[in-house]
Design an enzyme around this catalytic site. Structure first.
Site, short mmCIF file in Angstrom:
data_model
loop_
_atom_site.label_atom_id
_atom_site.label_comp_id
_atom_site.label_asym_id
_atom_site.label_seq_id
_atom_site.Cartn_x
_atom_site.Cartn_y
_atom_site.Cartn_z
N HIS A 142 -1.34 -0.23 -9.72
CA HIS A 142 -1.96 -1.10 -8.72
C HIS A 142 -2.54 -2.37 -9.37
O HIS A 142 -3.76 -2.60 -9.36
CB HIS A 142 -3.05 -0.36 -7.94
N GLU A 192 -4.30 7.24 -5.25
CA GLU A 192 -4.47 6.52 -6.52
C GLU A 192 -5.81 6.91 -7.13
O GLU A 192 -6.80 6.96 -6.42
CB GLU A 192 -4.46 5.01 -6.27
N ARG A 236 0.87 -1.18 0.00
CA ARG A 236 0.00 0.00 0.00
C ARG A 236 0.91 1.23 0.00
O ARG A 236 1.97 1.23 0.64
CB ARG A 236 -0.89 0.05 1.25
C1 8YV Z 1 -6.67 -5.64 -5.44
C2 8YV Z 1 -5.06 -5.45 -3.44
O1 8YV Z 1 -6.48 -5.19 -6.72
O2 8YV Z 1 -6.09 -7.33 -2.52
C3 8YV Z 1 -5.55 -6.26 -2.32
O3 8YV Z 1 -5.35 -5.83 -1.18
O4 8YV Z 1 -4.44 -4.48 -3.25
C4 8YV Z 1 -5.32 -5.81 -4.84
O5 8YV Z 1 -4.95 -7.12 -5.01
C5 8YV Z 1 -7.68 -4.77 -4.82
O6 8YV Z 1 -7.49 -4.50 -3.50
C6 8YV Z 1 -9.06 -5.32 -5.05
O7 8YV Z 1 -10.00 -4.77 -4.21
#
Ligand code: 8YV
Length: 319
Positions: free
Chosen positions: A285, A267, A238
């Site tokens: 991302h 983002e 993150r």
């Molecule tokens: C996803 C991610 O794209 O799973 C996570 O925490 O950061 C990513 O894999 C995204 O969060 C889907 O909601």
């Protein structure tokens, strides 16, 4: 009667087919990004919400969700977009989707390391814009990944798969984690009790910690200063775990050789400096963005919903 589920984004076909079969699913075929107000309205009459990290469930949003909503089954491993304390207080169950995205995210992390070290952005741009004119021994020279020391900050599921892949590049693995992991999971990785102790051993540093108030700005100017000169930093966790001001300063000064970033504090409106710096390899991302993994994430979220509606404890409960 099938439970009603609000699905906030367009999900893979196979996941939506299962949703339609087992639930009264309110889908989002146009993949419109809903505001919090819209989610609160659409949640009327719903027993569950299946959101992505793009929907924020702050304490205020949670307080305003209709009482009928009993579970938020996230399509993500990270759940920093949900105020879990507020959810717990309200008795709202929250689940995530661990494990199924570790391989995809580790692949992306290797890509960030390779892309940053071998100047992938610059090279690709040269070729695409017809500015590739010549070859010389000093042309597009980067740094080698093979045999270097890799520090992994956050040695959970994704961090451990990254270690495994990096071993294929003969990297020496160092790590810091809140708790030291068992020797069979360490597989020879060298544990450091604090992030500071880890820093000095990192030719490459990969961040794989959970985003939380404790990890906010974890990689700050002081810790960057402890990295060896010319280190490479990669982040597929993150954006909040890095102090972006400090990172930009270190990329400008040459303290860091390069960075590979898949995640950012804001983002998609990232800091413009990242676009200008040539020594950053940028991705939007996409850590978990493979067909296999996105299906896996959806099925995992549905397994959690199925368990809940069958009166069982969902496997991936985080609140
Ligand atoms: C996803 C991610 O794209 O799973 C996570 O925490 O950061 C990513 O894999 C995204 O969060 C889907 O909601």
């Amino acid at each position: 009667m099938k439970p009603r589920v609000l699905v906030t984004r367009k999900l893979p076909d196979a996941v939506e087919a299962r949703l339609r079969r087992d639930y009264e699913a309110i889908l989002n075929p146009t993949d419109t990004l809903y505001t919090s107000e819209e989610i609160i309205k659409k949640a009327v009459g719903m027993a569950a919400i299946l959101p992505c990290h793009t929907e924020k469930f702050t304490a205020e949003v949670i307080a305003r969700l209709p009482e009928c909503v009993k579970i938020i089954a996230n399509f993500s491993v990270g759940y920093d977009h949900v105020d879990v304390d507020a959810a717990k207080k309200r008795g709202l169950i929250v689940t995530n989707t661990p494990d199924v995205l570790s391989d995809a995210t580790a692949e992306l992390t290797m890509m960030l390391m390779l892309g940053a070290a071998r100047r992938a952005s610059e090279g690709e741009r040269l070729v695409r814009t017809r500015q590739w004119k010549d070859w010389s021994p000093s042309f597009m020279v980067g740094v080698q990944v093979t045999g270097k020391r890799l520090g992994i900050l956050g040695f959970g599921r994704v961090g451990q798969v990254v270690a495994e892949r990096a071993r294929g590049f003969d990297m020496e693995i160092h790590y810091h984690n809140r708790r030291r992991v068992a020797p069979e999971l360490e597989k020879g990785a060298i544990y450091h009790a604090t992030p500071e102790e880890l820093m000095v051993h990192c030719d490459f540093l990969a961040l794989h910690c959970v985003a939380s108030p404790e990890t906010n700005g974890l990689l700050n100017a002081e810790r960057i200063a402890l990295l060896p000169d010319g280190a490479v930093v990669v982040n597929a966790s993150r954006g909040s775990v890095i102090d972006e001001d400090a990172l930009i300063a270190a990329l400008r000064s040459g303290k860091l050789y390069a960075a590979g970033l898949d995640v950012f504090i804001n983002e998609p409106a990232i800091r413009p400096e990242f676009r200008e710096l040539t020594n950053v390899f940028l991705m939007p991302h996409i850590g978990s963005a493979t067909r296999e993994t996105r299906d896996g994430m959806g099925f995992r979220a549905l397994d959690n919903l199925d368990a809940f509606f069958a009166g069982k404890a969902p496997g991936d409960r985080v609140a």
